[in-house]
Every structure is written in structure tokens, then in C-alpha cells.
Design a protein around this motif. Structure first.
Motif, PDB file in Angstrom:
ATOM      1  N   ILE A 328       0.812  -1.220   0.000  1.00  0.00           N
ATOM      2  CA  ILE A 328       0.000   0.000   0.000  1.00  0.00           C
ATOM      3  C   ILE A 328       0.848   1.276   0.000  1.00  0.00           C
ATOM      4  O   ILE A 328       0.646   2.164  -0.842  1.00  0.00           O
ATOM      5  CB  ILE A 328      -0.999  -0.024   1.178  1.00  0.00           C
ATOM      6  CG1 ILE A 328      -2.066  -1.093   0.920  1.00  0.00           C
ATOM      7  CG2 ILE A 328      -1.651   1.338   1.371  1.00  0.00           C
ATOM      8  CD1 ILE A 328      -3.060  -1.268   2.043  1.00  0.00           C
ATOM      9  N   PRO A 329       1.841   1.442   0.914  1.00  0.00           N
ATOM     10  CA  PRO A 329       2.664   2.660   0.824  1.00  0.00           C
ATOM     11  C   PRO A 329       3.481   2.728  -0.462  1.00  0.00           C
ATOM     12  O   PRO A 329       3.708   3.823  -0.993  1.00  0.00           O
ATOM     13  CB  PRO A 329       3.564   2.580   2.062  1.00  0.00           C
ATOM     14  CG  PRO A 329       3.492   1.175   2.531  1.00  0.00           C
ATOM     15  CD  PRO A 329       2.176   0.652   2.109  1.00  0.00           C
ATOM     16  N   THR A 330       3.912   1.570  -0.975  1.00  0.00           N
ATOM     17  CA  THR A 330       4.639   1.565  -2.246  1.00  0.00           C
ATOM     18  C   THR A 330       3.746   2.075  -3.366  1.00  0.00           C
ATOM     19  O   THR A 330       4.174   2.889  -4.207  1.00  0.00           O
ATOM     20  CB  THR A 330       5.125   0.143  -2.577  1.00  0.00           C
ATOM     21  OG1 THR A 330       5.996  -0.320  -1.543  1.00  0.00           O
ATOM     22  CG2 THR A 330       5.870   0.117  -3.908  1.00  0.00           C
ATOM     23  N   LEU A 331       2.506   1.625  -3.382  1.00  0.00           N
ATOM     24  CA  LEU A 331       1.567   2.066  -4.412  1.00  0.00           C
ATOM     25  C   LEU A 331       1.254   3.560  -4.291  1.00  0.00           C
ATOM     26  O   LEU A 331       1.253   4.287  -5.297  1.00  0.00           O
ATOM     27  CB  LEU A 331       0.270   1.259  -4.299  1.00  0.00           C
ATOM     28  CG  LEU A 331       0.046   0.149  -5.314  1.00  0.00           C
ATOM     29  CD1 LEU A 331      -1.264  -0.572  -5.044  1.00  0.00           C
ATOM     30  CD2 LEU A 331       0.078   0.683  -6.732  1.00  0.00           C
ATOM     31  N   ILE A 332       1.008   4.025  -3.080  1.00  0.00           N
ATOM     32  CA  ILE A 332       0.686   5.441  -2.905  1.00  0.00           C
ATOM     33  C   ILE A 332       1.851   6.317  -3.356  1.00  0.00           C
ATOM     34  O   ILE A 332       1.662   7.327  -4.064  1.00  0.00           O
ATOM     35  CB  ILE A 332       0.325   5.728  -1.433  1.00  0.00           C
ATOM     36  CG1 ILE A 332      -0.979   5.001  -1.059  1.00  0.00           C
ATOM     37  CG2 ILE A 332       0.182   7.224  -1.187  1.00  0.00           C
ATOM     38  CD1 ILE A 332      -1.339   5.111   0.413  1.00  0.00           C
ATOM     39  N   TRP A 333       3.057   5.941  -2.959  1.00  0.00           N
ATOM     40  CA  TRP A 333       4.232   6.699  -3.357  1.00  0.00           C
ATOM     41  C   TRP A 333       4.417   6.651  -4.873  1.00  0.00           C
ATOM     42  O   TRP A 333       4.643   7.668  -5.535  1.00  0.00           O
ATOM     43  CB  TRP A 333       5.462   6.148  -2.633  1.00  0.00           C
ATOM     44  CG  TRP A 333       6.702   6.970  -2.815  1.00  0.00           C
ATOM     45  CD1 TRP A 333       6.798   8.202  -3.399  1.00  0.00           C
ATOM     46  CD2 TRP A 333       8.017   6.621  -2.388  1.00  0.00           C
ATOM     47  NE1 TRP A 333       8.101   8.645  -3.380  1.00  0.00           N
ATOM     48  CE2 TRP A 333       8.874   7.690  -2.754  1.00  0.00           C
ATOM     49  CE3 TRP A 333       8.560   5.512  -1.739  1.00  0.00           C
ATOM     50  CZ2 TRP A 333      10.240   7.670  -2.494  1.00  0.00           C
ATOM     51  CZ3 TRP A 333       9.928   5.496  -1.467  1.00  0.00           C
ATOM     52  CH2 TRP A 333      10.749   6.562  -1.844  1.00  0.00           C
ATOM     53  N   GLY A 334       4.307   5.443  -5.433  1.00  0.00           N
ATOM     54  CA  GLY A 334       4.488   5.310  -6.882  1.00  0.00           C
ATOM     55  C   GLY A 334       3.423   6.038  -7.679  1.00  0.00           C
ATOM     56  O   GLY A 334       3.722   6.666  -8.715  1.00  0.00           O
ATOM     57  N   LEU A 335       2.174   5.992  -7.217  1.00  0.00           N
ATOM     58  CA  LEU A 335       1.096   6.697  -7.916  1.00  0.00           C
ATOM     59  C   LEU A 335       1.275   8.212  -7.845  1.00  0.00           C
ATOM     60  O   LEU A 335       0.931   8.941  -8.785  1.00  0.00           O
ATOM     61  CB  LEU A 335      -0.248   6.295  -7.330  1.00  0.00           C
ATOM     62  CG  LEU A 335      -0.718   4.860  -7.632  1.00  0.00           C
ATOM     63  CD1 LEU A 335      -1.929   4.496  -6.777  1.00  0.00           C
ATOM     64  CD2 LEU A 335      -1.043   4.697  -9.112  1.00  0.00           C
ATOM     65  N   SER A 336       1.812   8.696  -6.722  1.00  0.00           N
ATOM     66  CA  SER A 336       2.049  10.140  -6.612  1.00  0.00           C
ATOM     67  C   SER A 336       3.114  10.614  -7.593  1.00  0.00           C
ATOM     68  O   SER A 336       3.147  11.796  -7.958  1.00  0.00           O
ATOM     69  CB  SER A 336       2.460  10.492  -5.179  1.00  0.00           C
ATOM     70  OG  SER A 336       3.736   9.952  -4.868  1.00  0.00           O
ATOM     71  N   LEU A 337       3.989   9.701  -8.028  1.00  0.00           N
ATOM     72  CA  LEU A 337       5.025  10.038  -9.016  1.00  0.00           C
ATOM     73  C   LEU A 337       4.542   9.807 -10.445  1.00  0.00           C
ATOM     74  O   LEU A 337       5.262  10.135 -11.388  1.00  0.00           O
ATOM     75  CB  LEU A 337       6.281   9.196  -8.756  1.00  0.00           C
ATOM     76  CG  LEU A 337       6.956   9.368  -7.388  1.00  0.00           C
ATOM     77  CD1 LEU A 337       8.097   8.370  -7.235  1.00  0.00           C
ATOM     78  CD2 LEU A 337       7.455  10.789  -7.203  1.00  0.00           C
ATOM     79  N   SER A 338       3.351   9.239 -10.590  1.00  0.00           N
ATOM     80  CA  SER A 338       2.806   8.934 -11.911  1.00  0.00           C
ATOM     81  C   SER A 338       2.067  10.152 -12.463  1.00  0.00           C
ATOM     82  O   SER A 338       1.818  11.131 -11.745  1.00  0.00           O
ATOM     83  CB  SER A 338       1.878   7.723 -11.840  1.00  0.00           C
ATOM     84  OG  SER A 338       2.543   6.597 -11.294  1.00  0.00           O
ATOM     85  N   SER A 339       1.707  10.069 -13.729  1.00  0.00           N
ATOM     86  CA  SER A 339       0.997  11.177 -14.375  1.00  0.00           C
ATOM     87  C   SER A 339      -0.331  10.686 -14.938  1.00  0.00           C
ATOM     88  O   SER A 339      -0.514   9.488 -15.195  1.00  0.00           O
ATOM     89  CB  SER A 339       1.847  11.787 -15.488  1.00  0.00           C
ATOM     90  OG  SER A 339       2.227  10.795 -16.434  1.00  0.00           O
TER      91      SER A 339
END
Length: 498
Positions: A328-339
Motif C-alpha cells: 500500500i505505501p509503495t503504491l501510494i508513493w508510486g502513484l504520486s510520481l505517476s501522471s
């Protein structure tokens, strides 16, 4: 040419894994099973060689081998499956565990030593009438069945009779306590092949060298996959290997998620004194840059029986829940870096334009990470870190499926019992198939479910039920699976404006 080199490297590793997984389980030729497993890679490699890397794989060429080859592999293994006596299922599904199946080191079949009249008397004395009223003893090739009527609570009966059997026979037998499909509890004594060689086998089970080599290879293949996901072509990687380093943004989080899941299983199993191998990571150098994932996860092989349903439950659920705490934290962090990009509905899985609405949980996390920038008819161009989180979420969902020997299968078995777990698994399969007829997204889950056997190995004490806390956690695990797998409902999507 590089694809052929990848196949050359991948082939012996795959052969070793197939040979290890099929040993003593089927008469099907290992080389033929290995060839079927390698066939999709060969087909894709030949296509790429003929039409070039710039020509994408047609959907039938991509999906047909992925569907047909696993089905063919399963049929071949099942056709050559080593037959076992019918009553072995009543004992422990005993021989699914190959260690229990080996009764005598000098015999090819599992036949317990005959017990004489004196030993039979000692065995009968192990069953006090006010604990378990023994009615008959039934000798079978793989077990000695003791059938009667339970006179006290299951846990007390198992511990008292287990202690009596150990006093009378030492570690000569495993004592199994299980319910028949008619709901009647029975005991079975199964020869213990580890009685004299347990200490010597513990070291051989670890195989630290093999585990380390597989991890290093998987780290390499996953890092290369991460570099290609990041936009670096395979030609550039070959000309400048230093360009592979950005791929660590993908490989390290993904392997961390897998490691947390599998080592959690490993340490909880060690706590309950269940012998297992170390986690073996599975490298997978996919053949096209746009589909490269680099790994197929990791496997953990159990080498001794589970003592009771509590241990079965704890080993299964701890890995899944702890893994999800990393996902979950990996996804949130990765999604925040996505466009955010326009939605392309032609593809179910497309890292350049991924539709988060295909997963209820992914939708909520995407909205949390991206806020108002994610709106209706918009998709996400996934950052490599987000791809690692999505793959970790997929692996978690697969593990939580209530089927057979997956973690979810262990969980429903521990909570509801083996008979009910088989029914739940079959119902889940049918529901997945019906949903797949409505939406193609569910085909991938349906294929996975129908490839996995329904029956799970029972614990030694498979009658004593769990406490309320574990029952609640089991229901929570099923709920987590539902929110991961099911798409976001339209009503909630409208409310969230996505």
C-alpha cells in the motif's frame, strides 16, 4: 539474437524448477513438462525474430500460449499422477506431502510395519473411553485408522491421545486427527519417515546457495525489466549497461514485497516447528520490453506437516497481511510520481494508460495519491515504482484466493474446515467464470483459479477450530481479496469523480 540468449539462460533454471516440483508426484516425462512450460517463450521469441521488435504481439499470439500451455501442463501432470490408495485422502490427503508418503526407506510403496497383538493392545490403551471411544482399528497401506466416537472437546482429545501414542510408540508415527466427509472425527497413524534422520535433513532443506543464486538472478532480471519499464530500450541497455541502474526503482520495491510475504511465512512456520525450504525467487526475463516484469514471485516448499489449524492459519495470513502493509505505501508513493493521461479502453493492463477502476482498492489509492487531477475518462501512466506496487498487489490477490494450497485456501480451510473450504473454492471458481463472461478483466483470475487444485493438505489436528479473533481476521482477508479484485462500482466512481 539476445532473445535466444535469454532462452538459453532461462531454460536450465526452468528445467531444475520443474524437475524439483514434479519429483515423486507424476510419471509424466520431466522434459515434456519443461518443454510445455517453455513453449510460450519460444513462440514469442520466434514471432519477434520473424517480425521484429517493433511489431507488437497480436493478442491471440500473446494469450493463446498462456491459456493452453498451463492447461496442457496440468493435464499431463494429472494423467501421470502417481496413484495412491483411496483412503489416503481420509488420513491427511497424506501423500500430497511426499515426506509422509515415504513409509519405509527400502520400500517403493508406503506400507506401515505390521503391529502385533501386544502393540495393538498398547494402541487401544492410548484411547481412554471417556476421551475417544475406540470402536475399530482399520489397517491400510498408508495408515492405521482408528475410528470411534469423540467424548470430549477435540483439542483435549488430540493432545491426550497424542501423548499416549508417543509414550507407546515414540516418534514412529504421525498422529492425525481429522473429520471424514460425513463429519465424524477419526484418528490415523501414519509412518514418520523423519523419525531417525530429522537433524540431517534440516541442513539439506535450506539450500542457501541455491536460494541466493536465484535471488541474484531475479534481481538482475527484475532490474532489467524496471529499466525497460522506465523507457530504456533493450538496444541501449546492451550498448550501455549502466542504464540498467534506474531499474532498481522497480526491482528493489517489488522484491522487498515478495521477500516480506515469503519470509513471514518462513519465520511463522519456524515458530510452529514446521520445516520448510528458504524462499526461492523465480526469475523471468520476459521477451518483449513492454511486457517485462522480471519475476514470477517466489516459492516456499513445506517439508513437514502442519501441527494444527491455528498454525495453518497463522502461516498463511501473516505473509499476506504484512506484504500488503508494504504494497500500500509503495503504491501510494508510486502513484504520486505517476501522471494522468487520457484513458485507452482497448487494453486491460497498460502501464502507459492504466485504468485504476479495474480494482476497487487501486482506485481509492489512486484518488488519494493523485487527488483532483484524476477524473473520469482519465488513466494513469504508471511510474516504475507504481508498477512494482501493482505487481505486488496482483501477487497478494493471487495468494489470497480461497483455492487449494494458496494462502487464501489455507485461510478458509483453517476457518471453515477442509470440506467447506473445498466448496468455497469451487463456488469461487464458478463465480469467476461467470464474471469473466461479463467482463474480460476477470479471465486472468479465472484462469489462475482453474489451474490450482481445490484440495488443501489437512493439519495433523484438523478438527480443533480457531478462536474468534482468527475467524475475524480470516473474514477480513476475504474482504481484502474482494476489494482488490472487484472493479470500482459506478456509483462510487461518480461520487469520487473518477
Amino acid at each position: 539474437m539476445k532473445f535466444w540468449l535469454i532462452l538459453v539462460v532461462l531454460s536450465p533454471i526452468t528445467y531444475l524448477l520443474v524437475n524439483r516440483s514434479l519429483k515423486n508426484k507424476t510419471t509424466a516425462p520431466v522434459w515434456l513438462c519443461w518443454l510445455i512450460i517453455m513453449l510460450p517463450s519460444c513462440i514469442w521469441t520466434i514471432w519477434t525474430y520473424i517480425f521484429g521488435e517493433q511489431q507488437p504481439l497480436p493478442l491471440p499470439v500473446l494469450l493463446f500460449p498462456l491459456i493452453i500451455c498451463p492447461l496442457l501442463y496440468g493435464w499431463l501432470v494429472q494423467r501421470g499422477r502417481i496413484d495412491k490408495p483411496k483412503d489416503a485422502k481420509d488420513a491427511v490427503e497424506t501423500s500430497k506431502n511426499k515426506n509422509i508418503a515415504m513409509a519405509q526407506p527400502t520400500a517403493k510403496t508406503t506400507t506401515p510395519r505390521p503391529i502385533d497383538s501386544t502393540e495393538e493392545t498398547a494402541l487401544r490403551n492410548c484411547f481412554p473411553w471417556n476421551v475417544y471411544y475406540l470402536q475399530n482399528i482399520d489397517y491400510r497401506p498408508q495408515a492405521i485408522f482408528c475410528r470411534g466416537k469423540l467424548k470430549t472437546i477435540p483439542e483435549k482429545a488430540y493432545h491426550e491421545i497424542k501423548n499416549n501414542v508417543e509414550k507407546a510408540f515414540g516418534d514412529r508415527f504421525f498422529l492425525i486427527f481429522q473429520e471424514s466427509f460425513k463429519g465424524k472425527p477419526f484418528f490415523a497413524l501414519v509412518p514418520n519417515p523423519q523419525a531417525k534422520a530429522e537433524e540431517g535433513e534440516v541442513k539439506s532443506d535450506q539450500r542457501m546457495g541455491l536460494a541466493l543464486v536465484l535471488f541474484v538472478i531475479t534481481l538482475v532480471t527484475a532490474t532489467v525489466a524496471g529499466a525497460t519499464i522506465n523507457g530504456t530500450s533493450s538496444e541501449k541497455l546492451l550498448s550501455d549497461p549502466s542504464l540498467v541502474l534506474p531499474g532498481l526503482v522497480y526491482s528493489l520495491p517489488l522484491l522487498s514485497i515478495i521477500a516480506v510475504q515469503k519470509f513471514s511465512n518462513y519465520f511463522v512456520a519456524a515458530y510452529y516447528k514446521v520445516r520448510t525450504t528458504l524462499p526461492y525467487f523465480i526469475p523471468f526475463p520476459f521477451l518483449l520490453d513492454s511486457f517485462s516484469l522480471g519475476t514470477l514471485g517466489a516459492i516456499l516448499q513445506r517439508k513437514s506437516p502442519i501441527p494444527h489449524r491455528k498454525a495453518l492459519f497463522d502461516i498463511a495470513i501473516v505473509g499476506s497481511l504484512l506484504g500488503l502493509l508494504v504494497v500500500i505505501p509503495t503504491l501510494i508513493w508510486g502513484l504520486s510520481l505517476s501522471s494522468v493521461v487520457p484513458l485507452d479502453e482497448s487494453s486491460i493492463f497498460n502501464i502507459q494508460a492504466q485504468d485504476p477502476r479495474l480494482s476497487f482498492l487501486l482506485s481509492l489509492l489512486a484518488k488519494l495519491a493523485l487527488g483532483s487531477s484524476l477524473t473520469a475518462k482519465m488513466a494513469i501512466e504508471l511510474h516504475p515504482l507504481a508498477v512494482a506496487g501493482c505487481v505486488g498487489l496482483f501477487i497478494t490477490a493471487v495468494n489470497l484466493m480461497p483455492i487449494g494450497q494458496l494462502d487464501g485456501g489455507h485461510i478458509v480451510h483453517a476457518v471453515f474446515g477442509q470440506k467447506m473450504a473445498i466448496a468455497i473454492g469451487q463456488i469461487t471458481r464458478i463465480l469467476a467464470l461467470l464474471l469473466a463472461l461479463i467482463h474480460p478483466y476477470f479471465w486472468i483470475w479465472t484462469i489462475v483459479m482453474w489451474l490450482i487444485p481445490l484440495i488443501d493438505q489437512p493439519a495433523l489436528n484438523d478438527v480443533t477450530e480457531l478462536d474468534n479473533k482468527r475467524d475475524f481476521l480470516g473474514l477480513l482477508a476475504i474482504a481484502l481479496l474482494i476489494v482488490i479484485v472487484l472493479p470500482l462500482p459506478n456509483a462510487i466512481a461518480s461520487w469520487l469523480n473518477i
